[in-house]
Design an enzyme around this catalytic site. Structure first.
Site, PDB file in Angstrom:
ATOM      1  N   GLY A 115       0.851  -1.214  -0.042  1.00 43.71           N
ATOM      2  CA  GLY A 115      -0.183   0.017  -0.091  1.00 43.71           C
ATOM      3  C   GLY A 115       0.776   1.363   0.126  1.00 43.71           C
ATOM      4  O   GLY A 115       0.416   2.309   0.226  1.00 43.71           O
ATOM      5  N   GLY A 117       1.767   2.550  -2.485  1.00 44.82           N
ATOM      6  CA  GLY A 117       1.483   3.494  -3.933  1.00 44.82           C
ATOM      7  C   GLY A 117       2.357   3.058  -5.033  1.00 44.82           C
ATOM      8  O   GLY A 117       2.992   3.665  -6.005  1.00 44.82           O
ATOM      9  N   SER A 118       2.650   1.596  -5.557  1.00 48.70           N
ATOM     10  CA  SER A 118       3.381   1.256  -6.525  1.00 48.70           C
ATOM     11  C   SER A 118       2.733   1.724  -7.874  1.00 48.70           C
ATOM     12  O   SER A 118       3.407   2.103  -8.740  1.00 48.70           O
ATOM     13  CB  SER A 118       3.538  -0.198  -6.706  1.00 48.70           C
ATOM     14  OG  SER A 118       2.286  -0.828  -6.503  1.00 48.70           O
ATOM     15  N   SER A 119       1.468   1.775  -7.993  1.00 44.89           N
ATOM     16  CA  SER A 119       0.809   2.111  -9.110  1.00 44.89           C
ATOM     17  C   SER A 119       1.109   3.678  -9.304  1.00 44.89           C
ATOM     18  O   SER A 119       1.366   4.246 -10.691  1.00 44.89           O
ATOM     19  CB  SER A 119      -0.868   2.061  -9.091  1.00 44.89           C
ATOM     20  OG  SER A 119      -1.067   0.817  -8.641  1.00 44.89           O
ATOM     21  N   ASP A 162      -1.390  10.399  -3.596  1.00 41.91           N
ATOM     22  CA  ASP A 162      -0.282   9.534  -3.607  1.00 41.91           C
ATOM     23  C   ASP A 162       0.477   9.826  -4.892  1.00 41.91           C
ATOM     24  O   ASP A 162       1.864   9.821  -4.852  1.00 41.91           O
ATOM     25  CB  ASP A 162      -0.648   8.117  -3.920  1.00 41.91           C
ATOM     26  CG  ASP A 162      -1.824   8.099  -4.767  1.00 41.91           C
ATOM     27  OD1 ASP A 162      -2.569   8.923  -5.473  1.00 41.91           O
ATOM     28  OD2 ASP A 162      -2.419   6.562  -4.899  1.00 41.91           O
TER      29      ASP A 162
HETATM   30  O1  PMV Z   1      -4.887   2.720  -0.108  1.00 41.37           O
HETATM   31  P1  PMV Z   1      -4.007   3.888  -0.135  1.00 41.37           P
HETATM   32  O2  PMV Z   1      -2.928   3.833   0.516  1.00 41.37           O
HETATM   33  O3  PMV Z   1      -3.807   4.251  -1.510  1.00 41.37           O
HETATM   34  O4  PMV Z   1      -4.748   5.414   0.284  1.00 41.37           O
HETATM   35  C1  PMV Z   1      -6.059   5.564   0.133  1.00 41.37           C
HETATM   36  C2  PMV Z   1      -6.575   7.012   0.471  1.00 41.37           C
HETATM   37  C3  PMV Z   1      -7.918   7.245   0.310  1.00 41.37           C
HETATM   38  O5  PMV Z   1      -8.033   8.649   0.839  1.00 41.37           O
HETATM   39  C4  PMV Z   1      -8.965   6.354   0.899  1.00 41.37           C
HETATM   40  C5  PMV Z   1      -8.243   7.130  -1.075  1.00 41.37           C
HETATM   41  C6  PMV Z   1      -7.521   8.581  -1.988  1.00 41.37           C
HETATM   42  O6  PMV Z   1      -7.349   8.504  -2.960  1.00 41.37           O
HETATM   43  O7  PMV Z   1      -7.395   9.470  -1.386  1.00 41.37           O
END
Ligand code: PMV
Length: 333
Positions: A115, A117-119, A162
């Site tokens: 989680g 953020g590799s994408s 991200d």
């Molecule tokens: O799952 P992650 O680490 O990409 O985090 C998502 C965070 C959210 O606020 C739920 C979604 C977003 O795009 O901001």
């Protein structure tokens, strides 16, 4: 024009404000020192090639004119759609570039399941690499906009926080869609990161929160507003390096995330283990449901918190925060 380039971008951790940021509020995100690298090469024919073994994409190849069409392997989506969007927005408008193609190879220092953020990091690396290979000068915000369109084209939802972390790096105060991206000066923030071992699906969790918010609009609006207030307080506490307050705000934020329904027993086990071992505060980081939790610690009790997280079944991931944003690496690195 360069023929070959290596670009890297950092992963990220959400510090405050997840989910509420999708509903128009602000959040605070930090870039981490685990990076994803992409090697890009210009081809003499109009072809797209991708080799990304970590996401099971091996020697994937198609004509540039077919980008975005047909069945796209999951692991190739972000690089392919980012390339298409870059070409659509920039390159096809510039003359003399249509006969070239591009080949990409990705390598990551972190697993796509964490989680981190590799994408988003691979999307950012793709667009930055294309800028360098085809001599297109884009500002950070212009890169953000192409990347954000890519994420929305693929996932339909997301704030883009991200992508901002991967592009700008450091620690950012961020408003959905990049309406505001502000660099925050932070001091020595000691975080312990605990991985639950469960991969969360961000798009599904965001949609679940949306569904609950539609059912209880007033309640959810006030939760999102309160999370926004927590982020504002956290911004001030970060500036003053008030660690006690930051820890308390993390705990408060976690309470609201539970209210949104994105907690999990595994996350809670790690969060309580960290707090009981002396962390100043602890919360989930990101979409919830799995992935990672973060705990704010003082150096003197870091080891105790790490041990407690491991004892509770988590895997401690060693990362430093406030890392540099997207950058060109030397060839051969
Ligand atoms: O799952 P992650 O680490 O990409 O985090 C998502 C965070 C959210 O606020 C739920 C979604 C977003 O795009 O901001």
């Amino acid at each position: 024009m360069k023929n070959q380039i290596i670009i890297s971008a950092p992963g990220k951790l959400m510090l405050f404000g997840e989910h509420a940021v999708v509903h128009g509020k602000q959040c605070i995100v930090t870039a981490v020192d685990q990076r994803l690298k992409i090697k890009a090469q210009r081809l003499e024919e109009p072809e797209f090639e991708l080799h990304a073994p970590v996401v099971d994409v091996l020697n994937y190849r198609k004509p540039l004119s077919e980008l975005g069409k047909g069945d796209i392997p999951k692991g190739a989506k972000f690089v392919e759609i980012a390339t298409r969007n870059f070409l659509d927005s920039r390159l096809r408008k510039a003359s003399g570039n249509d006969s070239f193609g591009v080949s990409f190879e990705t390598v990551s220092q972190f697993k796509s399941t964490f989680g981190f953020g590799s994408s988003s990091a691979s999307t950012v690396c793709t667009v930055k690499a294309l800028c360098e290979l085809f001599n297109v000068n884009l500002s950070e915000k212009e890169i953000f906009d192409i990347c954000y369109k890519t994420v929305l084209d693929i996932q339909g939802v997301g704030s883009g926080f991200d992508l901002a972390a991967a592009i700008y790096g450091q620690t950012l105060y961020f408003l959905a869609g990049g309406k505001k991206i502000e660099q925050l000066t932070i001091y020595n923030l000691q975080l312990v990161v605990g991985y639950t071992g469960v991969k969360a699906d961000t798009a599904i969790l965001v949609k679940e929160v949306n569904a609950r918010a539609e059912k209880y609009p007033k309640l959810f609006k006030s939760i999102f507003d309160d999370i926004g207030l927590i982020v504002e307080e956290a911004k001030i506490a970060l500036k003053k390096n008030d660690l006690t307050k930051l820890g308390e705000l993390m705990n408060l934020n976690q309470g609201y995330l539970e209210a949104l329904g994105v907690g999990s027993d595994k996350l809670s086990n790690l969060i309580y283990a960290a707090r009981n071992a002396g962390a100043l505060g602890a919360k989930l980081s990101g979409a919830g449901g799995g992935d990672c939790m973060i705990a704010l610690v003082e150096e003197k009790n870091r080891r105790a918190v790490e041990k407690a997280i491991e004892k509770a079944g988590g895997k401690v991931l060693k990362v430093e925060v406030n890392a540099e944003g997207v950058r060109i690496e030397r060839l051969g690195n």
